[in-house]
Design an enzyme around this catalytic site. Structure first.
Site, PDB file in Angstrom:
ATOM      1  N   GLY A 162       0.829  -1.195   0.000  1.00 46.61           N
ATOM      2  CA  GLY A 162       0.000   0.000   0.000  1.00 46.61           C
ATOM      3  C   GLY A 162       0.863   1.244   0.000  1.00 46.61           C
ATOM      4  O   GLY A 162       1.422   1.646  -1.005  1.00 46.61           O
ATOM      5  N   TYR A 190       0.568   3.600  24.475  1.00 49.40           N
ATOM      6  CA  TYR A 190       1.510   3.732  23.361  1.00 49.40           C
ATOM      7  C   TYR A 190       2.843   4.205  23.934  1.00 49.40           C
ATOM      8  O   TYR A 190       2.933   5.308  24.485  1.00 49.40           O
ATOM      9  CB  TYR A 190       0.943   4.750  22.374  1.00 49.40           C
ATOM     10  CG  TYR A 190       1.596   4.817  21.026  1.00 49.40           C
ATOM     11  CD1 TYR A 190       0.975   4.278  19.908  1.00 49.40           C
ATOM     12  CD2 TYR A 190       2.812   5.457  20.839  1.00 49.40           C
ATOM     13  CE1 TYR A 190       1.544   4.367  18.644  1.00 49.40           C
ATOM     14  CE2 TYR A 190       3.394   5.547  19.586  1.00 49.40           C
ATOM     15  CZ  TYR A 190       2.753   4.997  18.492  1.00 49.40           C
ATOM     16  OH  TYR A 190       3.330   5.091  17.247  1.00 49.40           O
ATOM     17  N   GLU A 210      -3.060  -9.321   6.985  1.00 47.77           N
ATOM     18  CA  GLU A 210      -1.759  -8.898   6.449  1.00 47.77           C
ATOM     19  C   GLU A 210      -1.421  -9.543   5.099  1.00 47.77           C
ATOM     20  O   GLU A 210      -0.286  -9.911   4.829  1.00 47.77           O
ATOM     21  CB  GLU A 210      -0.656  -9.170   7.482  1.00 47.77           C
ATOM     22  CG  GLU A 210      -0.892  -8.432   8.786  1.00 47.77           C
ATOM     23  CD  GLU A 210       0.241  -8.540   9.788  1.00 47.77           C
ATOM     24  OE1 GLU A 210       1.386  -8.843   9.384  1.00 47.77           O
ATOM     25  OE2 GLU A 210      -0.012  -8.311  10.983  1.00 47.77           O
ATOM     26  N   GLY A 211      -2.445  -9.674   4.260  1.00 41.09           N
ATOM     27  CA  GLY A 211      -2.224 -10.173   2.908  1.00 41.09           C
ATOM     28  C   GLY A 211      -2.168 -11.680   2.782  1.00 41.09           C
ATOM     29  O   GLY A 211      -1.964 -12.200   1.675  1.00 41.09           O
TER      30      GLY A 211
END
Length: 555
Positions: free
Chosen positions: A138, A475, A269-270
């Site tokens: 992408g 995070y 994830e493909g």
């Protein structure tokens, strides 16, 4: 060749754009104190020379190239060295260290640029017939190792760049559903929606260089997920090209049709095919959007406030709060205040210290409000009461405007630190409210123990974001000056300690960056042995020859 634009091959973002500290007087002293690096005297590495990059000759059988050219057109198939290098890695710290060291063990052999779903189907057909590996691409912003071919891969590897599939196809205005091609980058996608008065509301930090298909493939989350949801909530349907046809999930509001195939594809994830388009929930652009800043006395008060907000009738779009370390960092990256602004800032901190607040513990928070003016007013009133009840203080919209302006620029700072020989990276988790403070403390302890183990002065900081009724995301950002002998070995010790602390303290290995290769070692501890067995069964059944992005998520 194609007009698809990519980030620079050796770092993040656009060539010529970079982080500068000269106009931020507090930054150099902060870095010196945090990791012992003197920015004024440190030797800065030069941009790597592409001529020095060594890449093996591509495995590109003539018959396969011919079939691919038939599928997408001659000009949209390439074995060019630069194209192959650009499509080898994402933008993780591990990726950037290796690319700057000119270390490419295995690059894709062929890069293709299909323009529509039929072309993608042609590429898949040609690859399956030739026994070639397919890796969807992408924006190339992934930081979990989800893009690179395995070093020992002997089959031809095709990078399928979806950058030409970038159109808004249709909006069902009655339902608020938009059909969008999977290769649309965040800014292009939002611009097309905005022309018709709509927004997706999905704004990850990688927004400017990531795509709709990439968000779906990695279970992305955006900074306004409190209002709009994570991508798993936003995507309602999609089309996925597979060897024997196209998997189609219709955008039904809800259904009882067995295990959710939609959920199987989100985050895959493909490994289950190539996403070509998605139907997503969109919203009318809100009448009003504002971000207010707040200070809290300390982390405990801040977390309690965020929890109460999540349980209240308020519905903010953003609930973010930085711990003491990150708040100090945020202030250090601000440009110099002068005149009235400096007086107000100094007076504020003098006032807070007079109330017994300690500078190293003060937490900076940003809370966003969207909707009609009346809704924003009501929601903010609820939040203000909760903030006050938890020793918080509102400081207006000024800091929020600055946050909004620089929210997508943070990755450039990582490149700047790498130029100085320092590692700066991130890891994120999610945990229930009851465990968040414990997770936070455990990660700090693990990171500091790892720094001691490698003999480096290190830094760790964190913020809470993406609040849910039951918990939130934490995070973490960590940094240290790397040694010359084994920088990635040192990095592995620190990153591994943080990931293990997530698991041990009750969090997950990744909230929104995906698994890839980077987080795969901890997957079994996260979802159980039987969970891995079920996932392995799915991948092996759906792709028995291992042609679709093999060995990602589960190695």
């Amino acid at each position: 060749m194609t007009d698809v634009k990519h980030m620079k091959w050796w770092g993040w973002g656009v060539d010529g754009v970079a982080f500068h500290h000269e106009d931020k007087p507090g930054f150099a002293p902060f870095v010196k104190k945090a990791v012992g690096l003197d920015l004024w005297t440190a030797e800065r590495t030069e941009k790597p020379d592409f001529a020095d990059v060594q890449v093996a000759e591509p495995i590109a059988p003539a018959a396969l190239l011919a079939e691919l050219k038939t599928a997408v057109g001659d000009e949209n198939v390439t074995t060019d060295k630069l194209e192959r290098v650009v499509h080898t890695f994402g933008k993780s710290l591990r990726d950037l260290v290796r690319i700057r060291a000119l270390k490419i063990d295995r690059a894709p052999d062929i890069v293709v640029y299909p323009a529509d779903e039929d072309a993608v189907a042609g590429v898949v057909k040609a690859a399956v017939a030739a026994g070639a590996v397919l890796i969807p691409f992408g924006g190339g912003s992934n930081i979990a190792g989800s893009l690179e071919p395995h070093a020992d891969e002997t089959r031809p590897v095709i990078s399928v760049d979806l950058g030409r599939l970038r159109l808004l196809l249709d909006i069902d205005e009655d339902s608020g559903l938009a059909r969008i091609q999977a290769g649309a980058l965040g800014p292009d996608l939002e611009a097309q929606l905005a022309e018709r008065g709509w927004t997706l509301g999905h704004f990850p930090d990688s927004f400017t260089h990531s795509t709709l298909g990439g968000w779906i493939a990695t279970r992305s989350s955006g900074m306004q997920s409190d209002k709009y949801g994570d991508i798993a909530d936003i995507v309602r349907g999609f089309r996925v090209v597979r060897p024997n046809g196209t998997l189609v999930i219709r955008p039904i509001p809800s259904a009882s049709t067995g295990p959710s195939v939609r959920e199987m594809v989100v985050g895959s994830e493909g490994r289950l095919g190539i996403i070509t388009e998605a139907t997503v929930q969109v919203h009318r652009i809100p009448e009003k959007r504002v971000i207010h800043a707040y200070f809290f006395k300390n982390w405990d008060h801040a977390i309690k406030a965020m929890q109460e907000i999540s349980e209240s009738d308020a519905s903010p779009s953003i609930t973010r709060v930085s711990d003491g370390n990150e708040s100090g960092f945020s202030l250090a990256t601000s440009k110099e205040s002068k005149g009235v602004s400096k007086f107000v800032q100094d007076s504020l901190f003098s006032f807070l210290e007079g109330r017994g607040w300690k500078p190293g513990e003060i937490c900076l928070s940003f809370i966003g409000f969207e909707g009609s003016p009346d809704h924003v007013k009501r929601t903010k009133a609820i939040v203000d009461k909760i903030v006050k009840r938890n020793s918080g203080l509102g400081v207006g919209t000024g800091p929020g405007v600055l946050y909004d302006q620089k929210k997508f620029d943070t990755p450039y700072l990582r490149d700047f630190l790498l130029d100085m020989g320092a590692a700066g990276d991130v890891s994120e988790t999610a945990a229930p409210w009851s465990k968040l403070i414990g997770v936070h403390d455990a990660v700090y302890a693990a990171a500091n123990a790892a720094y001691e183990q490698i003999g480096r002065q290190g830094w760790i900081m964190s913020h809470l974001s993406h609040s849910y009724h039951s918990g939130a995301c934490l995070y973490f950002t960590f940094a240290f000056v790397m040694g010359d002998e084994d920088p990635l070995g040192e990095y592995d010790i620190v990153k591994g300690a943080i990931q293990q602390a997530f698991i041990d303290a009750g969090g997950t290995i990744s909230h929104h960056h995906g698994v890839g290769l980077e987080h795969a070692p901890w997957l079994e501890q996260d979802i159980s042995t039987e969970g891995v067995a079920v996932m392995s069964g799915l991948f092996s059944s759906a792709d028995p020859d291992g042609l679709f992005n093999p060995r990602k998520i589960i190695v």
